[in-house]
Design an enzyme around this catalytic site. Sequence first.
Site, PDB file in Angstrom:
ATOM      1  CB  SER A 193      -1.479  -5.629  -9.391  1.00  0.00           C
ATOM      2  OG  SER A 193      -2.011  -5.353 -10.652  1.00  0.00           O
ATOM      3  NE  ARG A 194       2.620  -0.394  -5.441  1.00  0.00           N
ATOM      4  CZ  ARG A 194       2.958   0.270  -6.554  1.00  0.00           C
ATOM      5  NH1 ARG A 194       3.335  -0.389  -7.644  1.00  0.00           N
ATOM      6  NH2 ARG A 194       2.947   1.588  -6.587  1.00  0.00           N
TER       7      ARG A 194
END
Length: 215
Positions: A193-194
Amino acid sequence: MASEPIDIAAIRKDYQLAELDEATAGDDPLAFFAKWFAEAEAAKADEVNAMALATVDAYNKPHVRIVLLKGLEAAGFVFYTNYSSAKGHDIAANDQVATVFFWKELERQVRVEGRIEKISEAESGIYFNSRPAGSRLGAWASPQSQQIPGREILDNNYKLYQSKFGETIPRPPHWGGYRIVPERIEFWQGRSSRMHDRILFIKTDSGWSKSRLAP
Ligand SMILES: Cc1cc2nc3c(=O)[nH]c(=O)nc-3n(C[C@H](O)[C@H](O)[C@H](O)COP(=O)(O)O)c2cc1C
């Protein structure tokens, strides 16, 4: 037949291989770099020693290109090139550089920033003599970064130096190594999710300070 347009914006990868925390990074970023490098090599990272090197010219314009790391020393990161190349001129005008390694097989990036200096002629000579004869001749034959009218110039130069030197090919005076003396080294581990991990080391008078950056 025209190929289907690629939806570049839709290309996505979620990074899930590993995590990086402050304790794992330790207190010596060069030692930690060596550990990550060994892990990248063990993971069969393609062109594991390839790094993008950014320089800035006398007009403050940045330039970036790939070079190959050829030595990792306590003092820094060593690569070899033509001192009369465009990058050589940039470095003569501005000794601040940045480089980055990307080991996609491990979802890792390492950024290095610092001052750059020439290594000793003796050290350059030792490495030059370890290169295959063809590469040694190439160093003479190519006026790196200069405009040339055609490919045949290179081939002619190559043959000319081949017959001039025979078996014993000396190191050209314009060819040698540079050492990047790091002032900042940042280790990046891709996360889901970055929400990546970034650990930054900054050189201090007594050693290195360490902090975590937001992804
Ligand atoms: C995988 C790869 C490795 C390279 N390694 C080097 C290198 O170690 N030294 C070098 O001078 N150029 C190397 N090059 C070529 C440089 O990217 C660049 O074209 C050349 O150094 C001229 O750059 P300049 O005109 O900015 O000086 C490499 C290119 C690639 C793609």
